[in-house]
Design an enzyme around this catalytic site. Structure first.
Site, PDB file in Angstrom:
ATOM      1  N   ASP A 285      -4.113  14.619 -35.504  1.00  0.00           N
ATOM      2  CA  ASP A 285      -4.585  13.314 -36.497  1.00  0.00           C
ATOM      3  C   ASP A 285      -5.644  12.862 -35.502  1.00  0.00           C
ATOM      4  O   ASP A 285      -6.599  12.793 -36.405  1.00  0.00           O
ATOM      5  CB  ASP A 285      -3.584  12.126 -35.515  1.00  0.00           C
ATOM      6  CG  ASP A 285      -1.671  12.249 -36.347  1.00  0.00           C
ATOM      7  OD1 ASP A 285      -2.131  13.152 -37.012  1.00  0.00           O
ATOM      8  OD2 ASP A 285      -1.180  11.960 -35.984  1.00  0.00           O
ATOM      9  N   GLY A 594      -5.313   7.521 -32.594  1.00  0.00           N
ATOM     10  CA  GLY A 594      -5.514   8.838 -31.476  1.00  0.00           C
ATOM     11  C   GLY A 594      -6.396   8.645 -30.833  1.00  0.00           C
ATOM     12  O   GLY A 594      -7.187   9.467 -29.837  1.00  0.00           O
TER      13      GLY A 594
HETATM   14  C1  LIG Z   1      10.969   4.279 -24.789  1.00  0.00           C
HETATM   15  C2  LIG Z   1      11.386   5.258 -26.048  1.00  0.00           C
HETATM   16  C3  LIG Z   1      10.150   5.263 -26.893  1.00  0.00           C
HETATM   17  C4  LIG Z   1      10.388   5.769 -28.070  1.00  0.00           C
HETATM   18  C5  LIG Z   1       8.858   4.957 -29.110  1.00  0.00           C
HETATM   19  C6  LIG Z   1       8.930   6.183 -30.132  1.00  0.00           C
HETATM   20  C7  LIG Z   1       7.794   5.937 -31.180  1.00  0.00           C
HETATM   21  C8  LIG Z   1       7.314   7.042 -31.217  1.00  0.00           C
HETATM   22  C9  LIG Z   1       5.901   7.094 -32.607  1.00  0.00           C
HETATM   23  C10 LIG Z   1       4.441   7.130 -31.923  1.00  0.00           C
HETATM   24  C11 LIG Z   1       3.907   6.659 -33.308  1.00  0.00           C
HETATM   25  C12 LIG Z   1       2.535   7.604 -33.599  1.00  0.00           C
HETATM   26  C13 LIG Z   1       1.611   7.738 -33.922  1.00  0.00           C
HETATM   27  C14 LIG Z   1       0.776   7.758 -34.194  1.00  0.00           C
HETATM   28  C15 LIG Z   1      -0.543   7.642 -33.860  1.00  0.00           C
HETATM   29  C16 LIG Z   1      -1.619   9.376 -33.437  1.00  0.00           C
HETATM   30  O1  LIG Z   1      -2.292   9.197 -34.109  1.00  0.00           O
HETATM   31  C17 LIG Z   1      -2.248   9.854 -31.796  1.00  0.00           C
HETATM   32  C18 LIG Z   1      -2.649  10.725 -32.135  1.00  0.00           C
HETATM   33  O2  LIG Z   1      -2.428  11.685 -32.678  1.00  0.00           O
HETATM   34  P1  LIG Z   1      -2.389  13.142 -32.055  1.00  0.00           P
HETATM   35  O3  LIG Z   1      -2.634  12.905 -31.010  1.00  0.00           O
HETATM   36  O4  LIG Z   1      -4.024  13.943 -32.507  1.00  0.00           O
HETATM   37  O5  LIG Z   1      -2.335  14.392 -32.719  1.00  0.00           O
HETATM   38  N1  LIG Z   1      -0.747   9.898 -31.558  1.00  0.00           N
HETATM   39  C19 LIG Z   1      -0.492   8.462 -30.293  1.00  0.00           C
HETATM   40  C20 LIG Z   1       1.012   9.179 -28.906  1.00  0.00           C
HETATM   41  O6  LIG Z   1      -0.536   7.685 -30.376  1.00  0.00           O
HETATM   42  N1  LIG Z   2     -13.495  22.473 -30.372  1.00  0.00           N
HETATM   43  C1  LIG Z   2     -12.851  21.202 -29.248  1.00  0.00           C
HETATM   44  N2  LIG Z   2     -13.713  21.303 -28.357  1.00  0.00           N
HETATM   45  C2  LIG Z   2     -12.977  20.356 -28.050  1.00  0.00           C
HETATM   46  N3  LIG Z   2     -12.516  18.700 -28.607  1.00  0.00           N
HETATM   47  C3  LIG Z   2     -12.074  19.258 -29.294  1.00  0.00           C
HETATM   48  C4  LIG Z   2     -12.854  20.378 -30.434  1.00  0.00           C
HETATM   49  N4  LIG Z   2     -12.726  19.931 -31.797  1.00  0.00           N
HETATM   50  C5  LIG Z   2     -12.307  18.837 -32.160  1.00  0.00           C
HETATM   51  N5  LIG Z   2     -11.303  18.483 -30.626  1.00  0.00           N
HETATM   52  C6  LIG Z   2     -11.427  17.207 -30.258  1.00  0.00           C
HETATM   53  O1  LIG Z   2     -10.133  17.315 -30.332  1.00  0.00           O
HETATM   54  C7  LIG Z   2      -9.338  15.599 -30.388  1.00  0.00           C
HETATM   55  C8  LIG Z   2      -7.625  16.135 -30.324  1.00  0.00           C
HETATM   56  O2  LIG Z   2      -7.945  16.790 -31.450  1.00  0.00           O
HETATM   57  P1  LIG Z   2      -6.210  17.228 -32.418  1.00  0.00           P
HETATM   58  O3  LIG Z   2      -6.508  17.993 -32.693  1.00  0.00           O
HETATM   59  O4  LIG Z   2      -5.767  15.415 -32.579  1.00  0.00           O
HETATM   60  O5  LIG Z   2      -5.059  17.669 -31.407  1.00  0.00           O
HETATM   61  P2  LIG Z   2      -3.441  16.067 -30.648  1.00  0.00           P
HETATM   62  O6  LIG Z   2      -3.383  16.054 -31.665  1.00  0.00           O
HETATM   63  O7  LIG Z   2      -3.330  17.760 -29.498  1.00  0.00           O
HETATM   64  O8  LIG Z   2      -4.845  15.490 -29.607  1.00  0.00           O
HETATM   65  C9  LIG Z   2      -9.916  15.177 -31.416  1.00  0.00           C
HETATM   66  O9  LIG Z   2     -10.642  13.652 -30.928  1.00  0.00           O
HETATM   67  C10 LIG Z   2     -11.392  16.155 -31.137  1.00  0.00           C
HETATM   68  O10 LIG Z   2     -11.925  15.589 -32.151  1.00  0.00           O
END
Ligand SMILES: CCCCCCCCCCCCC/C=C/[C@@H](O)[C@H](COP(=O)(O)O)NC(C)=O
Ligand SMILES: Nc1ncnc2c1ncn2[C@@H]1O[C@H](COP(=O)(O)OP(=O)(O)O)[C@@H](O)[C@H]1O
Ligand SMILES: [Ca+2]
Length: 633
Positions: A285, A594
């Protein structure tokens, strides 16, 4: 376009009758302008291969153009062989069908070959036949005699060997096959033809049909974050996605990011966007967030709009974005496609799907901060993100650990929430209905929007934002979440707001007031069960177009943010790291898709259908179970 493929019809029923099976009576020979005239005889193998279009019934002579534009009209009809069994194969503008000839006595169940071996196959009823929408054909290729193709297990196999020793000319069609849990797979079927000319004619006719689908991308700009999720982004792209793009004739320019914000900055300034039909991000995300920031910025600059000015009407982005999920949460992919599967996403891109999506803009004191498409979360989700960033080395599991930790700390935050309810719209956050492919709620609410937007703008211009419309709440909150879409993800398959819509111009504002740990756990656990997470006394949910939040300790205009308030930040950090400390921190931070926001006092507004994705929303199972099957009629 198909006018080129205008077919000249000559009823040859009388000649054909002698050697054709009864079902072919009154078919017409077809000649494609500019294409070699195909052979129409069976070649003495007991197979009629006719290139046919239904002749209009006498007295029903119609304008040829009109007839050809009818989607169901048959363009080709031949008897071809699949795995050495005879099939009636037909092509219209909308579907390719093949049906086992009932006259055959030998039973050869048709089994398509799948690119991905793990997919559990259902054996189609050979009597019913198979129908594939032309829009879901990925490619067609002519098989070379004695050619070899790689098997799913990596070994090589001769086509001839596979098809039987007398296969002759053959062509293979790759198409989308649906499997459980909204996954798509690439399936293939090879048709053996009695003659080379017929084979070539089938290939060129299918290609002609595919060429009429203008929504399919031909050139894509791909960004890969090599550090997303389990650091498999590059591998996933190279192994699962690139071969599909190449098979479908989609050219790509691939960029592996070198640092955070590399993709965003490249899109803002360096990328020659006019050369591409879409942008693809391989990652989570956070990576998607980079892409939309770059694209939205670029669209405004190219259109002469100041992207920082809150009063400017922003220009929506038309360049579509594809997400190949390789991240930790993959919530945007999951909520728009129904699964976080790279092959499924690649196939949605290839077939040229489009799904509009709402985008929230976040401002602080009239200064632009960030855009959000999924979750804006203060309190619990903000703290989980802040804590998990220190554990990035753990990969996706960091969220589970930080989630448990933040649940135990049980911090609440005081502040004021004001919101502008979305009035006159279809749908509420407590609906049982879900946003699905072709959602009528999104379409309806989009149509309402211009007059509503105007109303709010007039209010804003006068400086008093229609106080009667705004509602204000003060209190102590464990969590303040704004879900612009369901936020469904593998951790919570129904999402933070299960009835939220992808493209209705609203966000669901969820307020979880201070309550006991036990009650909060009940609320959290309901994200993973069928029970309604909003049906609790301390939880409220509102569908809004705009909202503001001001934390209690910075309710003056000179809002102090976390980074500016070093002293406070130190205490907050101590409290976070030592859950036993009885002192509650005054501030959380905002989790914006995120990313952690620099400010806590924010003003959020929804921009309806502001970006476009290569997706179609989540399909209801009946959409494909009820596909028209002309073979069965
Ligand atoms: C104790 C039991 C808890 C159960 C709770 C389950 C609810 C989970 C709902 C998660 C919703 C996440 C919404 C998405 C957020 C993403 O943008 C963000 C970033 O995702 P990324 O790391 O970039 O893939 N992830 C989080 C966990 O903040
Ligand atoms: N080459 C890179 N090195 C380090 N961080 C990066 C790179 N490319 C993208 N990012 C950053 O990594 C972060 C996490 O990326 P994302 O694709 O959302 O992975 P995740 O789902 O594991 O958090 C983002 O904030 C993005 O800006
Ligand atoms: Ca929405």
């Amino acid at each position: 376009m198909l006018p080129q493929s205008r077919l000249h019809l000559t009823c040859r029923s009388c000649q054909a009758q002698a050697r054709a099976p009864r079902s072919y009576h009154h078919q017409a020979q077809t000649v494609v302008r500019g294409a070699p005239s195909p052979a129409t005889t069976s070649g003495g193998v007991g197979v009629l291969s006719s290139l046919a279009e239904e002749t209009p019934a006498e007295g029903q002579e119609q304008d040829g153009q009109t007839q050809m534009e009818r989607p169901g009209r048959m363009l080709l009809l031949s008897e071809l062989r699949v795995r050495n069994a005879a099939y009636d194969v037909s092509l219209s503008r909308s579907v390719l069908t093949w049906k086992r000839r009932t006259s055959s006595t030998v039973y050869h169940p048709f089994r398509p070959r799948f690119c991905v071996p793990s997919f559990p196959r259902r054996r189609p009823d050979p009597g019913v036949g198979h129908t594939v929408s032309v829009s879901e054909i990925l490619s067609v290729r002519e098989e070379e005699e004695n050619s070899s193709r790689r098997r799913d297990d990596g070994s090589w196999k001769k086509i001839k060997e596979r098809e039987g020793k007398d296969c002759g000319p053959a062509f293979t069609v790759s198409y989308v096959e649906r499997s459980p849990h909204h996954r798509w797979r690439c399936a293939e079927v090879t048709f053996a033809c009695p003659e080379e000319a017929l084979c070539q004619h089938w290939v060129s006719s299918i290609r002609e049909q595919l060429a009429t689908i203008v929504s399919r991308p031909k050139r894509l700009l791909v960004y890969i974050n090599p550090y997303s999720g389990k650091r498999q982004g590059k591998r996933i792209y190279e192994r699962k996605v690139a071969p599909l793009f190449s098979q479908a004739g989609v050219s790509t320019h691939v960029i592996v990011t070198e640092r955070a914000n590399y993709a965003r900055d490249h899109l803002k300034t360096g990328a020659e966007l006019q050369k591409f039909d879409g942008v693809v991000c391989v990652g989570g995300d956070g990576m998607f967030s980079e892409i939309i920031h770059g694209l939205i910025w670029r669209t405004q600059i190219d259109g002469g709009v100041d992207p920082n000015c809150p009063e400017e009407a922003l220009i929506p982005c038309t360049l579509r974005i594809g997400i190949i999920p390789a991240g930790s949460t993959d919530c945007i992919c999951f909520a728009t496609v129904g699964t976080n599967d790279p092959v499924t996403s690649a196939l949605h891109i290839i077939v040229g799907d489009s799904q509009p999506m709402d985008v929230c803009s976040v401002h602080h004191n009239n200064a632009f901060l960030q855009y959000s498409v999924s979750l804006l979360g203060y309190g619990f989700y903000g703290d989980v993100l802040t804590d998990s960033e220190k554990k990035r080395w753990m990969g996706p599991a960091r969220y589970d650990l930080s989630g448990v930790k933040m649940f135990l700390t049980h911090h609440y935050y005081e502040g004021t929430v004001s919101y502008l309810p979305a009035k006159g719209i279809m749908g509420t956050p407590r609906d049982a209905a879900r946003c699905r492919s072709g959602c009528v709620v999104c379409q309806h609410n989009r149509q309402l929007l211009p007059e509503k937007a105007e109303m709010y703008e007039v209010d804003e211009a006068s400086g008093s934002e229609s106080d009667s419309e705004w509602r204000t709440l003060r209190g102590k909150f464990l969590a303040i979440n704004a879900a612009s879409m369901s936020c469904a993800c593998p951790r919570s398959p129904k999402g933070l707001s299960p009835a939220a819509h992808l493209a209705d111009g609203t966000t669901d504002l969820i307020l979880v007031r201070k309550c006991s740990r036990f009650d909060f756990l009940r609320h959290l656990l309901r994200h993973t069960s069928k029970d309604d997470q909003f049906d609790l006394a301390f939880v409220e949910v509102h569908r809004v177009r705009r909202f503001r939040f001001t934390p209690r300790h910075c309710q003056s205009d000179s809002d102090l943010d976390l980074r500016e308030n070093g002293k406070h930040q130190i205490f907050s950090q101590i409290c976070r790291d030592h859950p036993a400390c009885g002192c509650a921190p005054a501030y959380s931070s905002w989790n914006c898709d995120g990313e952690i926001l620099n400010h806590t006092a924010i003003d959020v507004r929804v921009h309806c259908q502001f970006i476009q994705l290569f997706a179609r929303g989540i399909e209801e199972p009946k959409v494909f179970e009820e596909l028209p099957n002309p073979c069965a009629i």
